[in-house]
Write a protein that holds these residues in place. Structure first.
Motif, short mmCIF file in Angstrom:
data_model
loop_
_atom_site.label_atom_id
_atom_site.label_comp_id
_atom_site.label_asym_id
_atom_site.label_seq_id
_atom_site.Cartn_x
_atom_site.Cartn_y
_atom_site.Cartn_z
N SER A 191 19.82 11.43 17.78
CA SER A 191 18.44 11.89 17.84
C SER A 191 18.36 13.21 17.07
N GLY A 192 17.32 13.38 16.32
CA GLY A 192 17.20 14.55 15.45
C GLY A 192 17.61 14.25 14.03
N GLY A 193 18.17 13.05 13.78
CA GLY A 193 18.51 12.65 12.43
C GLY A 193 19.73 13.33 11.84
N PHE A 194 20.60 13.87 12.67
CA PHE A 194 21.79 14.56 12.17
C PHE A 194 22.75 13.57 11.52
N GLU A 195 23.55 14.05 10.58
CA GLU A 195 24.47 13.19 9.84
C GLU A 195 25.89 13.25 10.35
N SER A 196 26.15 14.08 11.37
CA SER A 196 27.49 14.15 11.94
C SER A 196 27.39 14.63 13.39
N GLN A 197 28.45 14.38 14.13
CA GLN A 197 28.50 14.81 15.52
C GLN A 197 28.48 16.33 15.63
N SER A 198 29.23 17.00 14.77
CA SER A 198 29.25 18.47 14.83
C SER A 198 27.88 19.05 14.47
N ALA A 199 27.18 18.45 13.51
CA ALA A 199 25.84 18.95 13.16
C ALA A 199 24.88 18.76 14.33
N ALA A 200 24.98 17.63 15.03
CA ALA A 200 24.12 17.40 16.20
C ALA A 200 24.43 18.41 17.30
N GLU A 201 25.70 18.65 17.56
CA GLU A 201 26.09 19.62 18.60
C GLU A 201 25.63 21.02 18.22
N ASN A 202 25.81 21.41 16.95
CA ASN A 202 25.35 22.73 16.50
C ASN A 202 23.83 22.84 16.59
N GLY A 203 23.12 21.79 16.24
CA GLY A 203 21.67 21.80 16.34
C GLY A 203 21.20 21.98 17.77
N TRP A 204 21.90 21.33 18.70
CA TRP A 204 21.52 21.47 20.11
C TRP A 204 21.77 22.90 20.59
N THR A 205 22.95 23.43 20.31
CA THR A 205 23.29 24.76 20.82
C THR A 205 22.50 25.88 20.14
N SER A 206 21.98 25.63 18.93
CA SER A 206 21.22 26.68 18.24
C SER A 206 19.72 26.55 18.44
N GLY A 207 19.28 25.72 19.38
CA GLY A 207 17.85 25.64 19.62
C GLY A 207 17.37 24.30 20.12
N THR A 208 18.20 23.58 20.78
CA THR A 208 17.90 22.25 21.35
C THR A 208 17.30 21.28 20.33
N GLN A 209 17.76 21.39 19.09
CA GLN A 209 17.33 20.43 18.07
C GLN A 209 17.88 19.05 18.42
N GLY A 210 17.09 18.03 18.18
CA GLY A 210 17.50 16.67 18.49
C GLY A 210 17.17 16.27 19.91
N SER A 211 16.52 17.16 20.66
CA SER A 211 16.21 16.83 22.05
C SER A 211 15.09 15.80 22.11
N ILE A 212 15.18 14.97 23.13
CA ILE A 212 14.16 13.96 23.42
C ILE A 212 13.49 14.41 24.70
N ALA A 213 12.23 14.80 24.62
CA ALA A 213 11.48 15.29 25.78
C ALA A 213 11.13 14.12 26.71
N ALA A 214 10.64 14.45 27.89
CA ALA A 214 10.20 13.44 28.86
C ALA A 214 9.25 12.47 28.18
N ASP A 215 9.46 11.19 28.41
CA ASP A 215 8.68 10.08 27.83
C ASP A 215 8.86 9.93 26.32
N GLY A 216 9.72 10.74 25.71
CA GLY A 216 10.01 10.59 24.29
C GLY A 216 11.01 9.47 24.06
N GLU A 217 11.10 9.02 22.82
CA GLU A 217 11.98 7.92 22.48
C GLU A 217 12.82 8.23 21.25
#
Length: 157
Positions: free
Chosen positions: A95-121
């Protein structure tokens, strides 16, 4: 109850099969789609996200099918593939369209990028057969992990 894999007949996808009204038992035992509301109408997702679980935790789909995850809780979640937990020829997904696991983890820790809010898909189409492991970044320590098994269609035309 253990998950039972399901392979649709030729020309019929999981949601179309569930919409034929085959009943709650068939609906909940099959492709992981939940029955919504008192009307018995199937919802439009395959995997729900509770406070700390993917429901169901494991599903089986055919090559070329799209899996839809819906956040059915009030907590923000992610769907993030384990890079080492997908087939070699498969595309990474998150989620968030990241191209690697580390990029997704960094995106989350630097501002919850890639998060799926309630009722989101979030959705992903699986093109390569095999086993796919995935997790929710903030809830992995609580055991929020899942898997998708992708199989070649066994139907003949």
């Amino acid at each position: 109850m253990a998950y039972v894999g399901w392979i649709p007949s030729a020309g019929m996808d999981r949601r179309a099969f569930l919409a034929t009204g085959l009943g709650t038992v068939a609906t909940t035992a099959l492709a992981g789609c939940s029955v919504g509301g008192s009307s018995g109408t199937p919802t439009e997702y395959d995997v729900g996200m509770t406070a700390a679980d993917f429901t169901p935790g494991a599903i089986t789909v055919n090559v070329g099918e799209t899996v839809v995850w819906r956040n059915t809780s009030s907590h923000a979640h992610t769907v993030t593939a384990y890079e080492e937990g997908i087939p070699d020829a498969a595309d990474f997904f998150a989620s968030g369209g990241f191209e690697s696991q580390s990029a997704a983890e960094n995106g989350w820790t630097s501002g919850t990028q890639g998060s799926i809010a309630a009722d989101g898909e979030y959705q992903h189409t699986f093109e390569v057969p095999g086993e796919y492991g995935y997790y929710c970044i903030p809830h992995e320590p609580s055991g929020m992990v899942g898997s998708v098994t992708v199989v070649e269609s066994t139907t003949t035309e």
